[in-house]
Design a protein around this motif. Sequence first.
Motif, PDB file in Angstrom:
ATOM      1  N   THR A 242      35.096 -12.099  20.852  1.00 23.05           N
ATOM      2  CA  THR A 242      35.311 -10.620  20.866  1.00 23.05           C
ATOM      3  C   THR A 242      36.305 -10.152  22.120  1.00 23.05           C
ATOM      4  N   SER A 243      37.214  -9.519  21.871  1.00 25.57           N
ATOM      5  CA  SER A 243      38.380  -9.283  23.046  1.00 25.57           C
ATOM      6  C   SER A 243      39.020  -7.882  22.953  1.00 25.57           C
ATOM      7  N   ARG A 244      39.661  -7.456  23.850  1.00 23.58           N
ATOM      8  CA  ARG A 244      40.420  -6.174  24.028  1.00 23.58           C
ATOM      9  C   ARG A 244      39.465  -4.786  23.719  1.00 23.58           C
ATOM     10  N   ASN A 245      38.339  -5.180  24.167  1.00 21.76           N
ATOM     11  CA  ASN A 245      37.212  -3.863  23.852  1.00 21.76           C
ATOM     12  C   ASN A 245      37.439  -2.994  24.996  1.00 21.76           C
ATOM     13  N   SER A 246      36.848  -3.344  26.239  1.00 16.58           N
ATOM     14  CA  SER A 246      36.540  -2.646  27.193  1.00 16.58           C
ATOM     15  C   SER A 246      37.669  -1.772  27.676  1.00 16.58           C
ATOM     16  N   ILE A 247      38.958  -2.317  27.683  1.00 17.02           N
ATOM     17  CA  ILE A 247      40.056  -1.649  28.297  1.00 17.02           C
ATOM     18  C   ILE A 247      40.619  -0.693  27.150  1.00 17.02           C
ATOM     19  N   ASP A 248      40.435  -1.045  25.787  1.00 23.15           N
ATOM     20  CA  ASP A 248      40.893  -0.036  24.599  1.00 23.15           C
ATOM     21  C   ASP A 248      39.897   1.075  24.559  1.00 23.15           C
TER      22      ASP A 248
END
Length: 278
Positions: A242-248
């Motif tokens: 899982t990646s790129r989720n918090s910032i997006d």
Amino acid sequence: MKYKDIILVSLLTLSAPVIAQQNTSVKAATSKAEFCEKSKDLTYFKSLLYNSENHISFGNHGGLADGGVCWWHSMLLRSATYLTVYRPELPKPSSSEVEQILSWITAARGIVEIPGYKNFSEFTRANYQLVQRYLEQGQIMDGGFGFGWVRGLSGDYEVAPSKLKEMMDETYALMKESKRVVYQKLQIQGIVSHAWLLVDMEQNADGYLLSVVDSNYSGSVVQRQYRNGSKNLSAYSSVPYTSRNSIDFKGYDYALKMYCKYGKSAADLDRSSGDNLY
């Protein structure tokens, strides 16, 4: 074996996934008032993905060595799901305006009003060549010069069953807490990696049932099973990271606030900053 040949063999050896059955009639908003009202319920955005009208109209293909552009295909679709409002009564955009629209969506610049179309499938079908070129350019910039390929190949294609269980539990908790569509990269053996969007996740007797948008199965939400005790998923024999989720998510929330509270779209934000190209 060449990169594209590895992809092909991987795909041919997979069993066809089950299509997830959900409400397939949810339409994209065609006015600001409609968008702001529907967006009060975060599950609205997830529900959009069960309707093929809200997908990119074509699947994963092209790119470097003809190995596909799955990472960028998935990232564009997720951002479009959260950031677009359609204005079919207005004139269709020119080629330069289409490029600006894609740039705003990718950068999460704000809520993007797309004129001349009712949904994202219509928009991407009519502008197929521009969209595909944009995805391939993103692959070159991020995947090459930006060393995105290193980030995509940094995990293992199989891990200890206890570790995978921990990862799946954490993803499940994130899904339940955020109520968002989650972006994941899938590490496959060798130099291959893939990406998909995790739309829903349900716990069952065997582990978890994942409902995903996979760009290799364009226009649908398909189901994949994680089984307790496994070292990887049977889908692509891979481990999901899982990646790129918090910032997006922060970008989506900011765009929503600026649009629904302050009345500023992506175009307005660019005008106010002097960066408008539209």
